[in-house]
Design a protein around this motif. Structure first.
Motif, PDB file in Angstrom:
ATOM      1  N   ALA A   1     -15.306 -48.477 -48.688  1.00 19.67           N
ATOM      2  CA  ALA A   1     -15.329 -47.206 -47.837  1.00 19.67           C
ATOM      3  C   ALA A   1     -14.955 -47.310 -46.483  1.00 19.67           C
ATOM      4  CB  ALA A   1     -16.657 -46.428 -48.116  1.00 19.67           C
ATOM      5  N   GLU A   2     -15.881 -48.246 -45.738  1.00 21.28           N
ATOM      6  CA  GLU A   2     -15.284 -48.157 -44.536  1.00 21.28           C
ATOM      7  C   GLU A   2     -13.836 -48.933 -44.114  1.00 21.28           C
ATOM      8  OE1 GLU A   2     -18.458 -50.249 -42.523  1.00 21.28           O
ATOM      9  OE2 GLU A   2     -20.122 -48.844 -42.678  1.00 21.28           O
ATOM     10  N   GLY A   3     -13.736 -49.767 -45.019  1.00 21.72           N
ATOM     11  CA  GLY A   3     -12.455 -50.540 -44.836  1.00 21.72           C
ATOM     12  C   GLY A   3     -11.329 -49.340 -45.160  1.00 21.72           C
ATOM     13  N   PHE A   4     -11.563 -48.405 -46.085  1.00 22.47           N
ATOM     14  CA  PHE A   4     -10.560 -47.420 -46.370  1.00 22.47           C
ATOM     15  C   PHE A   4     -10.321 -46.610 -45.213  1.00 22.47           C
ATOM     16  CE2 PHE A   4     -10.894 -42.664 -47.233  1.00 22.47           C
ATOM     17  CZ  PHE A   4      -9.442 -42.505 -47.758  1.00 22.47           C
ATOM     18  N   TYR A   5     -11.295 -46.026 -44.525  1.00 23.11           N
ATOM     19  CA  TYR A   5     -11.172 -45.247 -43.404  1.00 23.11           C
ATOM     20  C   TYR A   5     -10.433 -45.811 -42.410  1.00 23.11           C
ATOM     21  CZ  TYR A   5     -14.411 -41.757 -45.297  1.00 23.11           C
ATOM     22  OH  TYR A   5     -14.898 -40.847 -46.158  1.00 23.11           O
ATOM     23  N   ARG A   6     -10.863 -46.981 -42.138  1.00 17.83           N
ATOM     24  CA  ARG A   6     -10.160 -47.933 -40.750  1.00 17.83           C
ATOM     25  C   ARG A   6      -8.461 -47.928 -41.314  1.00 17.83           C
ATOM     26  NH1 ARG A   6     -15.083 -50.778 -40.978  1.00 17.83           N
ATOM     27  NH2 ARG A   6     -16.099 -50.563 -38.912  1.00 17.83           N
ATOM     28  N   PHE A   7      -8.426 -48.338 -42.601  1.00 25.65           N
ATOM     29  CA  PHE A   7      -6.908 -48.643 -43.048  1.00 25.65           C
ATOM     30  C   PHE A   7      -6.214 -47.306 -43.150  1.00 25.65           C
ATOM     31  CE2 PHE A   7      -3.583 -49.250 -46.747  1.00 25.65           C
ATOM     32  CZ  PHE A   7      -3.080 -50.008 -46.006  1.00 25.65           C
ATOM     33  N   MET A   8      -6.787 -46.109 -43.153  1.00 29.55           N
ATOM     34  CA  MET A   8      -6.112 -44.838 -43.107  1.00 29.55           C
ATOM     35  C   MET A   8      -5.712 -44.394 -41.511  1.00 29.55           C
ATOM     36  SD  MET A   8      -5.913 -43.077 -46.086  1.00 29.55           S
ATOM     37  CE  MET A   8      -5.695 -41.629 -45.545  1.00 29.55           C
ATOM     38  N   LYS A   9      -6.664 -44.981 -40.672  1.00 30.86           N
ATOM     39  CA  LYS A   9      -6.240 -44.929 -39.344  1.00 30.86           C
ATOM     40  C   LYS A   9      -4.869 -45.599 -39.033  1.00 30.86           C
ATOM     41  CE  LYS A   9      -9.615 -42.059 -36.953  1.00 30.86           C
ATOM     42  NZ  LYS A   9      -9.247 -40.988 -36.258  1.00 30.86           N
ATOM     43  N   MET A  10      -5.015 -46.822 -39.579  1.00 32.11           N
ATOM     44  CA  MET A  10      -4.014 -47.897 -39.057  1.00 32.11           C
ATOM     45  C   MET A  10      -2.667 -47.289 -39.697  1.00 32.11           C
ATOM     46  SD  MET A  10      -4.043 -52.057 -39.935  1.00 32.11           S
ATOM     47  CE  MET A  10      -3.890 -51.871 -41.799  1.00 32.11           C
ATOM     48  N   MET A  11      -2.588 -46.609 -40.854  1.00 34.30           N
ATOM     49  CA  MET A  11      -1.568 -46.084 -41.510  1.00 34.30           C
ATOM     50  C   MET A  11      -1.133 -44.727 -40.728  1.00 34.30           C
ATOM     51  SD  MET A  11      -0.179 -47.768 -43.910  1.00 34.30           S
ATOM     52  CE  MET A  11      -0.584 -49.492 -44.339  1.00 34.30           C
ATOM     53  N   GLY A  12      -1.756 -44.302 -39.707  1.00 34.55           N
ATOM     54  CA  GLY A  12      -1.363 -43.141 -38.961  1.00 34.55           C
ATOM     55  C   GLY A  12      -2.031 -42.121 -39.445  1.00 34.55           C
ATOM     56  N   ALA A  13      -2.853 -41.817 -40.639  1.00 27.52           N
ATOM     57  CA  ALA A  13      -3.587 -40.699 -40.926  1.00 27.52           C
ATOM     58  C   ALA A  13      -4.626 -40.274 -40.086  1.00 27.52           C
ATOM     59  CB  ALA A  13      -4.086 -41.004 -42.322  1.00 27.52           C
ATOM     60  N   GLU A  14      -4.740 -39.106 -39.853  1.00 24.39           N
ATOM     61  CA  GLU A  14      -5.922 -38.374 -38.658  1.00 24.39           C
ATOM     62  C   GLU A  14      -7.168 -38.214 -39.695  1.00 24.39           C
ATOM     63  OE1 GLU A  14      -7.032 -35.181 -35.316  1.00 24.39           O
ATOM     64  OE2 GLU A  14      -4.999 -35.299 -36.413  1.00 24.39           O
ATOM     65  N   VAL A  15      -8.066 -39.002 -39.978  1.00 25.05           N
ATOM     66  CA  VAL A  15      -9.197 -38.759 -40.601  1.00 25.05           C
ATOM     67  C   VAL A  15     -10.450 -38.677 -39.963  1.00 25.05           C
ATOM     68  CG1 VAL A  15      -8.127 -39.336 -42.888  1.00 25.05           C
ATOM     69  CG2 VAL A  15      -9.212 -41.227 -41.518  1.00 25.05           C
ATOM     70  N   ILE A  16     -11.439 -38.316 -40.324  1.00 25.25           N
ATOM     71  CA  ILE A  16     -12.778 -38.306 -39.970  1.00 25.25           C
ATOM     72  C   ILE A  16     -13.642 -39.487 -40.192  1.00 25.25           C
ATOM     73  CG2 ILE A  16     -14.830 -37.110 -38.932  1.00 25.25           C
ATOM     74  CD1 ILE A  16     -12.316 -35.903 -37.811  1.00 25.25           C
ATOM     75  N   PHE A  17     -13.980 -40.553 -39.580  1.00 26.56           N
ATOM     76  CA  PHE A  17     -14.692 -41.556 -40.198  1.00 26.56           C
ATOM     77  C   PHE A  17     -16.105 -41.048 -40.939  1.00 26.56           C
ATOM     78  CE2 PHE A  17     -16.971 -45.455 -39.883  1.00 26.56           C
ATOM     79  CZ  PHE A  17     -16.117 -46.597 -40.334  1.00 26.56           C
ATOM     80  N   ASN A  18     -16.313 -41.591 -42.178  1.00 23.15           N
ATOM     81  CA  ASN A  18     -17.182 -41.275 -42.773  1.00 23.15           C
ATOM     82  C   ASN A  18     -17.445 -39.891 -43.366  1.00 23.15           C
ATOM     83  OD1 ASN A  18     -18.291 -43.787 -43.544  1.00 23.15           O
ATOM     84  ND2 ASN A  18     -19.512 -44.063 -41.637  1.00 23.15           N
ATOM     85  N   HIS A  19     -16.481 -39.103 -43.389  1.00 26.71           N
ATOM     86  CA  HIS A  19     -16.445 -37.601 -43.606  1.00 26.71           C
ATOM     87  C   HIS A  19     -15.779 -37.457 -45.115  1.00 26.71           C
ATOM     88  CE1 HIS A  19     -15.920 -33.395 -43.869  1.00 26.71           C
ATOM     89  NE2 HIS A  19     -14.701 -33.689 -43.875  1.00 26.71           N
ATOM     90  N   ALA A  20     -16.393 -36.667 -45.936  1.00 27.89           N
ATOM     91  CA  ALA A  20     -15.861 -36.781 -47.222  1.00 27.89           C
ATOM     92  C   ALA A  20     -15.434 -35.159 -47.348  1.00 27.89           C
ATOM     93  CB  ALA A  20     -16.692 -36.836 -48.310  1.00 27.89           C
ATOM     94  N   ASP A  21     -16.046 -34.401 -48.112  1.00 26.10           N
ATOM     95  CA  ASP A  21     -15.515 -32.997 -48.239  1.00 26.10           C
ATOM     96  C   ASP A  21     -16.621 -31.960 -47.813  1.00 26.10           C
ATOM     97  OD1 ASP A  21     -12.697 -33.381 -48.927  1.00 26.10           O
ATOM     98  OD2 ASP A  21     -13.401 -34.342 -50.727  1.00 26.10           O
ATOM     99  N   PHE A  22     -17.554 -32.334 -47.145  1.00 22.44           N
ATOM    100  CA  PHE A  22     -18.737 -31.517 -46.770  1.00 22.44           C
ATOM    101  C   PHE A  22     -18.388 -31.043 -45.272  1.00 22.44           C
ATOM    102  CE2 PHE A  22     -23.607 -31.471 -45.606  1.00 22.44           C
ATOM    103  CZ  PHE A  22     -23.628 -30.317 -45.742  1.00 22.44           C
ATOM    104  N   ARG A  23     -17.832 -29.494 -45.219  1.00 21.62           N
ATOM    105  CA  ARG A  23     -17.520 -29.395 -44.101  1.00 21.62           C
ATOM    106  C   ARG A  23     -17.599 -27.668 -44.081  1.00 21.62           C
ATOM    107  NH1 ARG A  23     -12.870 -29.976 -46.874  1.00 21.62           N
ATOM    108  NH2 ARG A  23     -12.807 -32.173 -46.313  1.00 21.62           N
ATOM    109  N   LEU A  24     -17.658 -26.910 -42.910  1.00 20.15           N
ATOM    110  CA  LEU A  24     -17.905 -25.565 -42.697  1.00 20.15           C
ATOM    111  C   LEU A  24     -16.562 -25.137 -42.101  1.00 20.15           C
ATOM    112  CD1 LEU A  24     -20.626 -23.190 -41.210  1.00 20.15           C
ATOM    113  CD2 LEU A  24     -18.108 -23.287 -39.905  1.00 20.15           C
ATOM    114  N   MET A  25     -15.798 -24.130 -42.604  1.00 22.31           N
ATOM    115  CA  MET A  25     -14.509 -23.416 -42.080  1.00 22.31           C
ATOM    116  C   MET A  25     -14.787 -21.966 -41.853  1.00 22.31           C
ATOM    117  SD  MET A  25     -11.731 -25.553 -44.288  1.00 22.31           S
ATOM    118  CE  MET A  25     -10.470 -25.060 -43.393  1.00 22.31           C
TER     119      MET A  25
END
Length: 322
Positions: free
Chosen positions: A146-170
């Motif tokens: 899971a942690e490798g996934f978030y780091r890899f996403m960052k390396m690939m240029g995707a803007e993601v919040i580390f250790n965030h899934a789909d729990f959010r307020l909008m």
């Protein structure tokens, strides 16, 4: 928030008959508590989205809606997947709410973090991300991947919040902006941060699943990760170009070495090196074609502009006043 602020809890469900009654009760208690504290309106709702479940999930949702007006339900006409189910829920309830919180039905996300999210909303945040502060409840393998996934996403240029899934307020403004994102290939964890606006994070400890089995086994997790990478970034194609340039450079060195061996009379026919080279280059070519094909396939789906979901039924008392 105030007693005039209508909050909707958006809960996607797929085959959740084992966990749903307990989850519904816990979420209702939290919503009731917030109403009593006058943090949200009495018109606030808990909205369950049935994503083509094959068990009694929709029947349970219908019974909940009939037993208490705090519950509402959306039944999708077909199983569209978790991301589309969340999208369907948010877009369907958008006309009736001032803010919406999405979370999974298994309540591994801490329902008590909702209080902190509301506080951040009151401070002026348009989006509040629920972020895990640790992964102590995960196995070593799950934590590592899971942690490798978030780091890899960052390396690939995707803007993601580390250790965030789909729990959010909008809030309303964020939901309106989100509606303009019309991608068919959805990866909400990457799309929502693109909206920008004022945002913050709330940290919580993730719990064990109440009942039932995880809807994200290892194979599905890898598929979800690949979907995220190819939906948000063209970096893999750039890597193919870099790999091709590297192999070309190495090939020139091998050519120079081969010519040297030839003119010095040291040439020996090498079956092994030839076979290895053929297999290596053949594999790289197929991999490159596959990655490019993945992007072509996504373009094909985007161009077709098929609907991302179809609501078969929507049960909500607030509709009557609209």
């Amino acid at each position: 928030m105030s007693a005039e602020t209508v909050l909707y809890m958006v809960i996607p469900c797929y085959n959740e008959q084992e966990v749903l009654p307990d989850s519904a009760e816990k979420i209702k208690n939290k919503i009731t508590q917030l109403m009593q504290q006058k943090k949200i309106s009495r018109k606030s709702k808990i909205c369950f989205i049935n994503d083509g479940s094959r068990d009694r999930t929709w029947e349970i949702i219908q019974n909940l809606c009939g037993s208490d007006p705090v519950y509402s339900g959306i039944c999708l006409a077909h199983n569209e997947g978790h991301q589309n189910a969340v999208l369907a829920g948010l877009m369907t309830v958008k006309p009736y709410c001032d803010a919406a919180i999405s979370m999974d039905a298994d309540l591994q996300d801490d329902i008590n973090a909702v209080d902190a999210m509301i506080d951040k909303y009151d401070e002026g945040c348009n989006i509040v991300y629920g972020v895990r502060d640790n992964r102590e409840s995960d196995t070593f393998f799950k934590r590592f991947t899971a942690e490798g996934f978030y780091r890899f996403m960052k390396m690939m240029g995707a803007e993601v919040i580390f250790n965030h899934a789909d729990f959010r307020l909008m809030d309303k403004r964020a939901l309106d902006a989100f509606e303009d994102y019309q991608e068919v290939n959805l990866f909400l964890r990457g799309i929502i941060p693109m909206i920008g606006l004022r945002h913050d994070c709330v940290y919580y400890k993730r719990k064990e699943r109440l009942a039932g089995e995880s809807k994200y086994p290892l194979k599905k997790m890898f598929s979800f990760a690949w979907q995220g990478i190819t939906s948000l970034s063209s970096e893999p194609i750039k890597w193919i170009v870099k790999l091709g340039m590297t192999i070309s450079a190495v090939s020139l060195l091998v050519l120079a070495w081969s010519l040297y061996r030839h003119f010095t009379g040291q040439t020996i026919a090498g079956w092994t090196s030839m076979i290895i080279s053929l297999w290596l280059l053949g594999g790289l070519v197929l991999m490159a074609i596959g990655i490019i094909g993945e992007y072509v396939g996504k373009i094909y789906l985007e161009v077709k502009r098929r609907p991302r979901y179809l609501v078969q039924e929507f049960i909500d008392e607030n509709q009557k006043g609209k």
